[in-house]
Design a protein around this motif. Structure first.
Motif, PDB file in Angstrom:
ATOM      1  N   SER A  68      13.344   8.145  66.829  1.00  0.00           N
ATOM      2  CA  SER A  68      14.318   7.820  68.233  1.00  0.00           C
ATOM      3  C   SER A  68      13.397   8.180  69.327  1.00  0.00           C
ATOM      4  CB  SER A  68      15.330   8.886  68.190  1.00  0.00           C
ATOM      5  OG  SER A  68      15.119  10.296  68.176  1.00  0.00           O
ATOM      6  N   GLU A  71      10.660   5.221  69.390  1.00  0.00           N
ATOM      7  CA  GLU A  71      11.363   4.056  69.841  1.00  0.00           C
ATOM      8  C   GLU A  71      11.665   4.063  71.325  1.00  0.00           C
ATOM      9  OE1 GLU A  71      14.654   1.355  71.018  1.00  0.00           O
ATOM     10  OE2 GLU A  71      14.728   3.719  70.959  1.00  0.00           O
ATOM     11  N   ALA A  72      11.950   5.203  71.848  1.00  0.00           N
ATOM     12  CA  ALA A  72      12.182   5.324  73.055  1.00  0.00           C
ATOM     13  C   ALA A  72      10.890   4.981  74.050  1.00  0.00           C
ATOM     14  CB  ALA A  72      13.130   6.682  73.541  1.00  0.00           C
ATOM     15  N   ASN A 405      19.410   3.497  77.471  1.00  0.00           N
ATOM     16  CA  ASN A 405      19.987   4.296  76.358  1.00  0.00           C
ATOM     17  C   ASN A 405      21.526   3.983  76.238  1.00  0.00           C
ATOM     18  OD1 ASN A 405      17.591   5.592  75.596  1.00  0.00           O
ATOM     19  ND2 ASN A 405      18.211   7.635  76.265  1.00  0.00           N
ATOM     20  N   SER A 409      21.321   6.666  71.368  1.00  0.00           N
ATOM     21  CA  SER A 409      19.916   7.134  71.618  1.00  0.00           C
ATOM     22  C   SER A 409      19.979   8.380  72.240  1.00  0.00           C
ATOM     23  CB  SER A 409      19.307   6.016  72.390  1.00  0.00           C
ATOM     24  OG  SER A 409      19.088   4.822  71.485  1.00  0.00           O
TER      25      SER A 409
END
Length: 437
Positions: A68, A71-72, A405, A409
């Motif tokens: 996470s 990916e962010a 988001n 997320s």
């Protein structure tokens, strides 16, 4: 020339979405290799030796948390066309001061740690050649020359080869110790060990599964690969999942080794890199010197990918940090990273030199006590900083609405932030502050 479409959120042309394909995979392999160092493998070994398979679920959750975060970071770079440091700078000057202090102190101490970690397996493989510190200096110099004279494409290929070595060695060891698969599957159930400080030990394993500042560097490697806009989003997400699936295999394999080889025989090993040297001796006694040497080659690959990965990735970030001053507040673009401009810049090479030469002093004199405490505190504080600033950036109008988001997320980044705050507080609490002053 790639097809382009208009991005209505930014008014800028973006390439048409690429289908997620294995042929594009690259930055994920780099971040997996850099993030999993010798210390991560030792921590997992110790978890396996202390608790058997009980904390296997925690290792899996650790990979999901890091997915996470990476990916962010990648989503910010691709959706905005701006670099992560440009996003941080938009949150206030405090982010710049934090990174400046962090990069100088962390880089100085990490440089010595990375060189020493890479030197340990070489000294074990070639015990009569030279002292540990000279092996460390050689590893640092070779890393400097390699990153200095090669661009991202060559760097990625070498990292992929070393990851292949890591993969073969760890999976071989996991099979060699004959894991108890029913117990392993039972370890996927979230159960805490019946031990003192079991909650903190569990959180430590979750938080320690591969990656610190390398999670932030992922977006820069995504740009260096040539992915600079939202057309690459599906590709980046596949690449990121591959990264932490690979990390998960490394970690689970070493937990198998700890559970079967150490836990069953009630053998304890030291924390830190020297624990892997002890494991090499145990493997030699149990399975012969060939298996031990094979393991030491994998140990070297693990340590050296972390060294050259940080030499490259954090130097890219430092070059972007310096560029912020040179633009007078203008936007920092991902295209500049993709062009190779950052890798040719003097700040990139200056930080390479900082990572290599000043830390050599520590190889001869030992690590200064107060500096190590500050290093530990800054290192513990970076991941909460990363998690909460990503929540801030990706829920604001700095990010095009389509790529902000979603609930999942936000939950994952919030869980990561709280987890790392707890670990940061524990790290600060455990420091011997009475001896600091």
């Amino acid at each position: 020339m790639a097809d382009t479409t208009d991005n209505t959120a930014t008014g800028k042309p973006t390439s048409a979405p690429r289908k997620s394909s294995w042929k594009y995979i690259g930055p994920g392999i780099v971040v997996a290799a850099t993030g999993v160092g010798a210390g991560d493998l030792v921590a997992t070994l110790i978890a396996g030796s202390n608790f058997g398979y009980t904390l296997l679920w925690a290792a899996v959750i650790g990979c999901l948390v890091k997915i996470s975060l990476a990916e962010a970071a990648g989503r910010w770079h691709l959706s905005t066309g701006r670099t992560l440091f440009d996003g941080w700078a938009s949150l206030g000057r405090w982010t710049m001061w934090f990174f400046a202090v962090y990069s100088v102190i962390w880089g100085f101490v990490y440089g010595a740690a990375a060189m020493s970690s890479s030197a340990l397996p070489l000294q074990a493989l070639f015990p009569d050649v030279m002292d540990l510190k000279w092996w460390g200096i050689l590893c640092g110099l070779l890393g400097l020359v390699f990153v200095w004279f090669n661009k991202y494409a060559v760097f990625e290929k070498v990292m992929t080869v070393l990851v292949g070595v890591m993969f073969v060695v760890t999976v071989y060891l996991a099979i060699r110790v004959t894991p108890n698969l029913p117990d392993a599957f039972a370890g996927l159930l979230p159960v805490l060990p019946d031990e003192k400080d079991s909650i903190l030990n569990t959180l430590g394993l979750i938080g320690g599964v591969g990656g610190t500042i390398t999670l932030a560097a992922y977006g820069y490697w995504v740009n260096a690969k040539g992915w600079t806009d939202s057309g690459w989003m599906k590709v980046m997400r596949l690449d990121n999942r591959v990264a932490y699936a690979t990390t998960g295999i490394f970690v689970i394999a070493m937990l198998f080794v700890g559970a079967e080889l150490l836990h069953s025989a009630n053998i304890a090993i030291a924390s830190g890199d020297k624990g892997l040297i002890q494991l090499g001796d145990i493997l030699a006694d149990e399975y012969g010197s060939a298996t031990a040497k094979f393991f030491l080659i994998g140990f070297f690959a693990t340590s050296y990918t972390s060294l050259i990965g940080v030499w490259h990735g954090v130097s890219l970030m430092f070059a972007d940090f310096v560029a912020r001053y040179g633009t007078g507040g203008g936007e920092l673009k991902g295209e500049e990273v993709a062009s190779g401009e950052r890798e040719r810049s003097w700040p990139f090479r200056a930080y390479l030199l900082w990572l290599t030469f000043p830390p050599m002093v520590l190889l001869f004199q030992g690590q200064p006590f107060r500096l190590i405490i500050i290093y530990g505190v800054l290192g513990a504080a970076f991941l909460p900083f990363l998690a909460f600033t990503l929540i801030w950036l990706l829920n604001s109008d700095r990010t095009p609405r389509e790529w902000r988001n979603g609930p999942l997320s936000n939950v994952m980044l919030a869980v990561a932030g709280v987890l790392f705050v707890v670990l940061c507080v524990k790290q600060i609490w455990d420091q011997p502050w009475a001896e600091f002053f």
